[in-house]
Design a protein around this motif. Structure first.
Motif, PDB file in Angstrom:
ATOM      1  N   ASP A   1      41.352  23.602  56.544  1.00  0.00           N
ATOM      2  CA  ASP A   1      42.726  24.097  56.651  1.00  0.00           C
ATOM      3  C   ASP A   1      43.236  24.721  55.359  1.00  0.00           C
ATOM      4  O   ASP A   1      44.066  25.631  55.386  1.00  0.00           O
ATOM      5  N   PHE A   2      42.754  24.241  54.216  1.00  0.00           N
ATOM      6  CA  PHE A   2      43.278  24.749  52.939  1.00  0.00           C
ATOM      7  C   PHE A   2      43.015  26.244  52.760  1.00  0.00           C
ATOM      8  O   PHE A   2      43.731  26.922  52.017  1.00  0.00           O
ATOM      9  N   PHE A   3      42.002  26.792  53.440  1.00  0.00           N
ATOM     10  CA  PHE A   3      41.743  28.229  53.333  1.00  0.00           C
ATOM     11  C   PHE A   3      42.920  29.044  53.863  1.00  0.00           C
ATOM     12  O   PHE A   3      43.141  30.174  53.417  1.00  0.00           O
ATOM     13  N   ARG A   4      43.672  28.476  54.804  1.00  0.00           N
ATOM     14  CA  ARG A   4      44.766  29.201  55.447  1.00  0.00           C
ATOM     15  C   ARG A   4      46.089  29.074  54.700  1.00  0.00           C
ATOM     16  O   ARG A   4      47.073  29.740  55.063  1.00  0.00           O
ATOM     17  N   GLU A   5      46.131  28.221  53.674  1.00  0.00           N
ATOM     18  CA  GLU A   5      47.364  28.113  52.890  1.00  0.00           C
ATOM     19  C   GLU A   5      47.677  29.474  52.283  1.00  0.00           C
ATOM     20  O   GLU A   5      46.792  30.163  51.789  1.00  0.00           O
ATOM     21  N   GLN A   6      48.951  29.845  52.340  1.00  0.00           N
ATOM     22  CA  GLN A   6      49.326  31.197  51.921  1.00  0.00           C
ATOM     23  C   GLN A   6      48.881  31.515  50.502  1.00  0.00           C
ATOM     24  O   GLN A   6      48.425  32.632  50.210  1.00  0.00           O
ATOM     25  N   LYS A   7      48.973  30.538  49.611  1.00  0.00           N
ATOM     26  CA  LYS A   7      48.555  30.769  48.226  1.00  0.00           C
ATOM     27  C   LYS A   7      47.077  31.138  48.170  1.00  0.00           C
ATOM     28  O   LYS A   7      46.692  32.096  47.491  1.00  0.00           O
ATOM     29  N   ASN A   8      46.252  30.401  48.922  1.00  0.00           N
ATOM     30  CA  ASN A   8      44.808  30.667  48.892  1.00  0.00           C
ATOM     31  C   ASN A   8      44.452  31.977  49.588  1.00  0.00           C
ATOM     32  O   ASN A   8      43.525  32.674  49.168  1.00  0.00           O
ATOM     33  N   VAL A   9      45.168  32.302  50.652  1.00  0.00           N
ATOM     34  CA  VAL A   9      44.935  33.588  51.322  1.00  0.00           C
ATOM     35  C   VAL A   9      45.198  34.735  50.350  1.00  0.00           C
ATOM     36  O   VAL A   9      44.401  35.681  50.235  1.00  0.00           O
ATOM     37  N   THR A  10      46.318  34.642  49.634  1.00  0.00           N
ATOM     38  CA  THR A  10      46.662  35.681  48.653  1.00  0.00           C
ATOM     39  C   THR A  10      45.623  35.761  47.542  1.00  0.00           C
ATOM     40  O   THR A  10      45.196  36.850  47.136  1.00  0.00           O
ATOM     41  N   VAL A  11      45.196  34.598  47.054  1.00  0.00           N
ATOM     42  CA  VAL A  11      44.200  34.555  45.981  1.00  0.00           C
ATOM     43  C   VAL A  11      42.900  35.215  46.413  1.00  0.00           C
ATOM     44  O   VAL A  11      42.319  36.030  45.678  1.00  0.00           O
ATOM     45  N   ILE A  12      42.423  34.876  47.594  1.00  0.00           N
ATOM     46  CA  ILE A  12      41.148  35.416  48.083  1.00  0.00           C
ATOM     47  C   ILE A  12      41.243  36.932  48.299  1.00  0.00           C
ATOM     48  O   ILE A  12      40.312  37.675  47.961  1.00  0.00           O
ATOM     49  N   LYS A  13      42.360  37.395  48.824  1.00  0.00           N
ATOM     50  CA  LYS A  13      42.536  38.839  49.025  1.00  0.00           C
ATOM     51  C   LYS A  13      42.559  39.578  47.685  1.00  0.00           C
ATOM     52  O   LYS A  13      41.949  40.647  47.544  1.00  0.00           O
ATOM     53  N   GLN A  14      43.261  39.001  46.693  1.00  0.00           N
ATOM     54  CA  GLN A  14      43.321  39.645  45.381  1.00  0.00           C
ATOM     55  C   GLN A  14      41.954  39.638  44.700  1.00  0.00           C
ATOM     56  O   GLN A  14      41.570  40.609  44.038  1.00  0.00           O
ATOM     57  N   LEU A  15      41.218  38.530  44.846  1.00  0.00           N
ATOM     58  CA  LEU A  15      39.866  38.466  44.293  1.00  0.00           C
ATOM     59  C   LEU A  15      38.985  39.537  44.923  1.00  0.00           C
ATOM     60  O   LEU A  15      38.224  40.224  44.218  1.00  0.00           O
ATOM     61  N   ASN A  16      39.087  39.698  46.220  1.00  0.00           N
ATOM     62  CA  ASN A  16      38.274  40.707  46.907  1.00  0.00           C
ATOM     63  C   ASN A  16      38.666  42.115  46.461  1.00  0.00           C
ATOM     64  O   ASN A  16      37.807  42.996  46.300  1.00  0.00           O
ATOM     65  N   ASN A  17      39.964  42.342  46.241  1.00  0.00           N
ATOM     66  CA  ASN A  17      40.416  43.647  45.746  1.00  0.00           C
ATOM     67  C   ASN A  17      39.842  43.939  44.366  1.00  0.00           C
ATOM     68  O   ASN A  17      39.392  45.063  44.091  1.00  0.00           O
ATOM     69  N   LEU A  18      39.865  42.926  43.481  1.00  0.00           N
ATOM     70  CA  LEU A  18      39.315  43.114  42.141  1.00  0.00           C
ATOM     71  C   LEU A  18      37.816  43.382  42.192  1.00  0.00           C
ATOM     72  O   LEU A  18      37.292  44.220  41.459  1.00  0.00           O
ATOM     73  N   ARG A  19      37.143  42.671  43.080  1.00  0.00           N
ATOM     74  CA  ARG A  19      35.701  42.895  43.240  1.00  0.00           C
ATOM     75  C   ARG A  19      35.436  44.311  43.717  1.00  0.00           C
ATOM     76  O   ARG A  19      34.524  44.992  43.217  1.00  0.00           O
ATOM     77  N   ASN A  20      36.229  44.792  44.677  1.00  0.00           N
ATOM     78  CA  ASN A  20      36.033  46.148  45.193  1.00  0.00           C
ATOM     79  C   ASN A  20      36.306  47.203  44.125  1.00  0.00           C
ATOM     80  O   ASN A  20      35.650  48.245  44.086  1.00  0.00           O
ATOM     81  N   ARG A  21      37.259  46.923  43.247  1.00  0.00           N
ATOM     82  CA  ARG A  21      37.586  47.878  42.186  1.00  0.00           C
ATOM     83  C   ARG A  21      36.458  47.961  41.156  1.00  0.00           C
ATOM     84  O   ARG A  21      36.305  48.979  40.487  1.00  0.00           O
ATOM     85  N   ILE A  22      35.689  46.899  41.044  1.00  0.00           N
ATOM     86  CA  ILE A  22      34.497  46.936  40.192  1.00  0.00           C
ATOM     87  C   ILE A  22      33.354  47.613  40.933  1.00  0.00           C
ATOM     88  O   ILE A  22      32.681  48.509  40.417  1.00  0.00           O
ATOM     89  N   TRP A  23      33.136  47.181  42.171  1.00  0.00           N
ATOM     90  CA  TRP A  23      31.964  47.586  42.946  1.00  0.00           C
ATOM     91  C   TRP A  23      31.990  49.072  43.315  1.00  0.00           C
ATOM     92  O   TRP A  23      30.975  49.757  43.246  1.00  0.00           O
TER      93      TRP A  23
END
Length: 361
Positions: free
Chosen positions: A152-174
């Protein structure tokens, strides 16, 4: 041997009865080690990071070298890779088809759907869903109760935002390779947001016994760098120097050659470190080796302090004062090293020696 034979000359983790978590936690280890290494990769301009100076933002950014950029990229890419593999493993545990793209693999689709035996070679080259689709699917299945509530913790809004931002940063590198977080921003992003999520993941029942795959050797002095970095970065005004000190402790812990299960080899490593200390102490250099301390990382008496001297010259050419100071320490065993731009450990709350001193003559 042609290229096809070369690239097929390997082995499958599935054939060795290992799960995808093996690769996931290797990525986690790389991510944390790379993050820890961002202090060492920035030492040549760390004073600028710590101080409020008159440099423009452009001048300040120009000081970031290739070492820092490399460690930053490894940090972001491997944290994202770890989380992506974990999410796909969670879905795979429910059903393999939840993560595979099998548009034209009809027989394979049928076999997997009805849980018929499938050779691991049949899955080679099969693409999996993009991470965004994987994460959204996993969250939806958690929400509707199709996946265990422990996730359930994956769905917490804070973690959803964190994971999306991490993926965005990864894409900006990749995909572009043009964006790099500055030192303090990286500290806050990793220490305040990523590491707390990582701790939640590694505490899941299926991963609790996998510390040996990703975590550093425990320090001789009772500090857990990850825990203390999280604690410090959650403060409103975090101490950049303290986090840098903790990162270097963690980096050296990954480099610590001592292994508690191999006493014979440990004894030889310690003897070699002591010989290196003796040689360094006896070597006359511009910055002379001075005191030797017990290293807080590896516990070996091999942490050398290096001193330098300065004189103040009067107009008539005479010396009005002369003083000696310690500016740098390095362990000859585990490679722990810091300079006097950081405070003494006691100022960070740790009962360790005062490495930095000034002696007036």
């Amino acid at each position: 041997m042609d290229i096809k034979n070369i690239v097929s000359n390997g082995f499958s983790l599935n054939d060795l009865e290992k799960r995808v978590s093996s690769f996931a936690f290797f990525s986690l280890r790389t991510a944390i080690n790379s993050y820890f290494s961002t202090y060492k990769s920035s030492k040549h301009f760390f004073g600028t990071i710590l101080s409020d100076n008159s440099l423009s933002q452009l001048e300040s950014d120009f000081q970031y070298g290739s070492d820092y950029i490399e460690k930053y990229a490894e940090t972001i890419i491997h944290f994202q890779h770890f989380i992506e593999l974990v999410c796909k493993e969670i879905l795979r545990d429910k059903h393999e088809l939840l993560v595979l793209k099998l548009d034209k693999k009809h027989e394979l689709f049928y076999k997997l759907l009805f849980k018929e035996e499938v050779d691991s070679s049949d899955l080679e080259g099969i693409n999996t869903t993009e991470f965004t689709a994987t994460f959204e699917r996993m969250c939806e299945l958690i929400k509707t109760g199709k996946l265990d509530s422990k996730y359930d913790f994956f769905r917490e809004q804070k973690n959803v935002t964190v994971i999306k931002q991490l993926n965005n940063l990864r894409n900006r590198i990749w995909h572009r390779g043009t964006f790099v977080l500055r030192f303090k921003a990286l500290d806050l992003f990793i220490g305040r947001y990523i590491l707390p999520l990582i701790i939640q993941i590694v505490k899941l029942p299926e991963y609790k016994k996998l510390d040996n795959l990703w975590k550093y050797t425990p320090l001789s002095y009772p500090i857990d760098p990850l825990k203390d970095i999280i604690d410090e970065c959650t403060k409103e005004n975090y101490d950049t120097g303290k986090v840098a000190f903790l990162k270097e402790l963690g980096r050296a812990a990954y480099s610590n050659p001592l292994n508690p299960t191999f006493k014979f080899f440990n004894d030889e490593i310690i003897r070699r470190s002591e010989r290196m200390v003796e040689a360094e102490i006896n070597l006359v250099t511009y910055s002379e080796a001075d005191k030797v301390y017990n290293c807080p990382v590896c516990g070996v008496e091999s942490l050398i302090s290096y001193q330098d001297s300065e004189r103040e010259i009067e107009e008539d050419g005479s010396y009005s004062s002369y003083f000696t100071f310690c500016w740098y320490i390095k362990c000859q065993c585990c490679s722990f090293e810091i300079s006097n731009e950081l405070n003494n450990p006691k100022e960070y709350g740790y009962d360790l020696p005062d490495y930095w001193y000034v002696i007036e003559h």
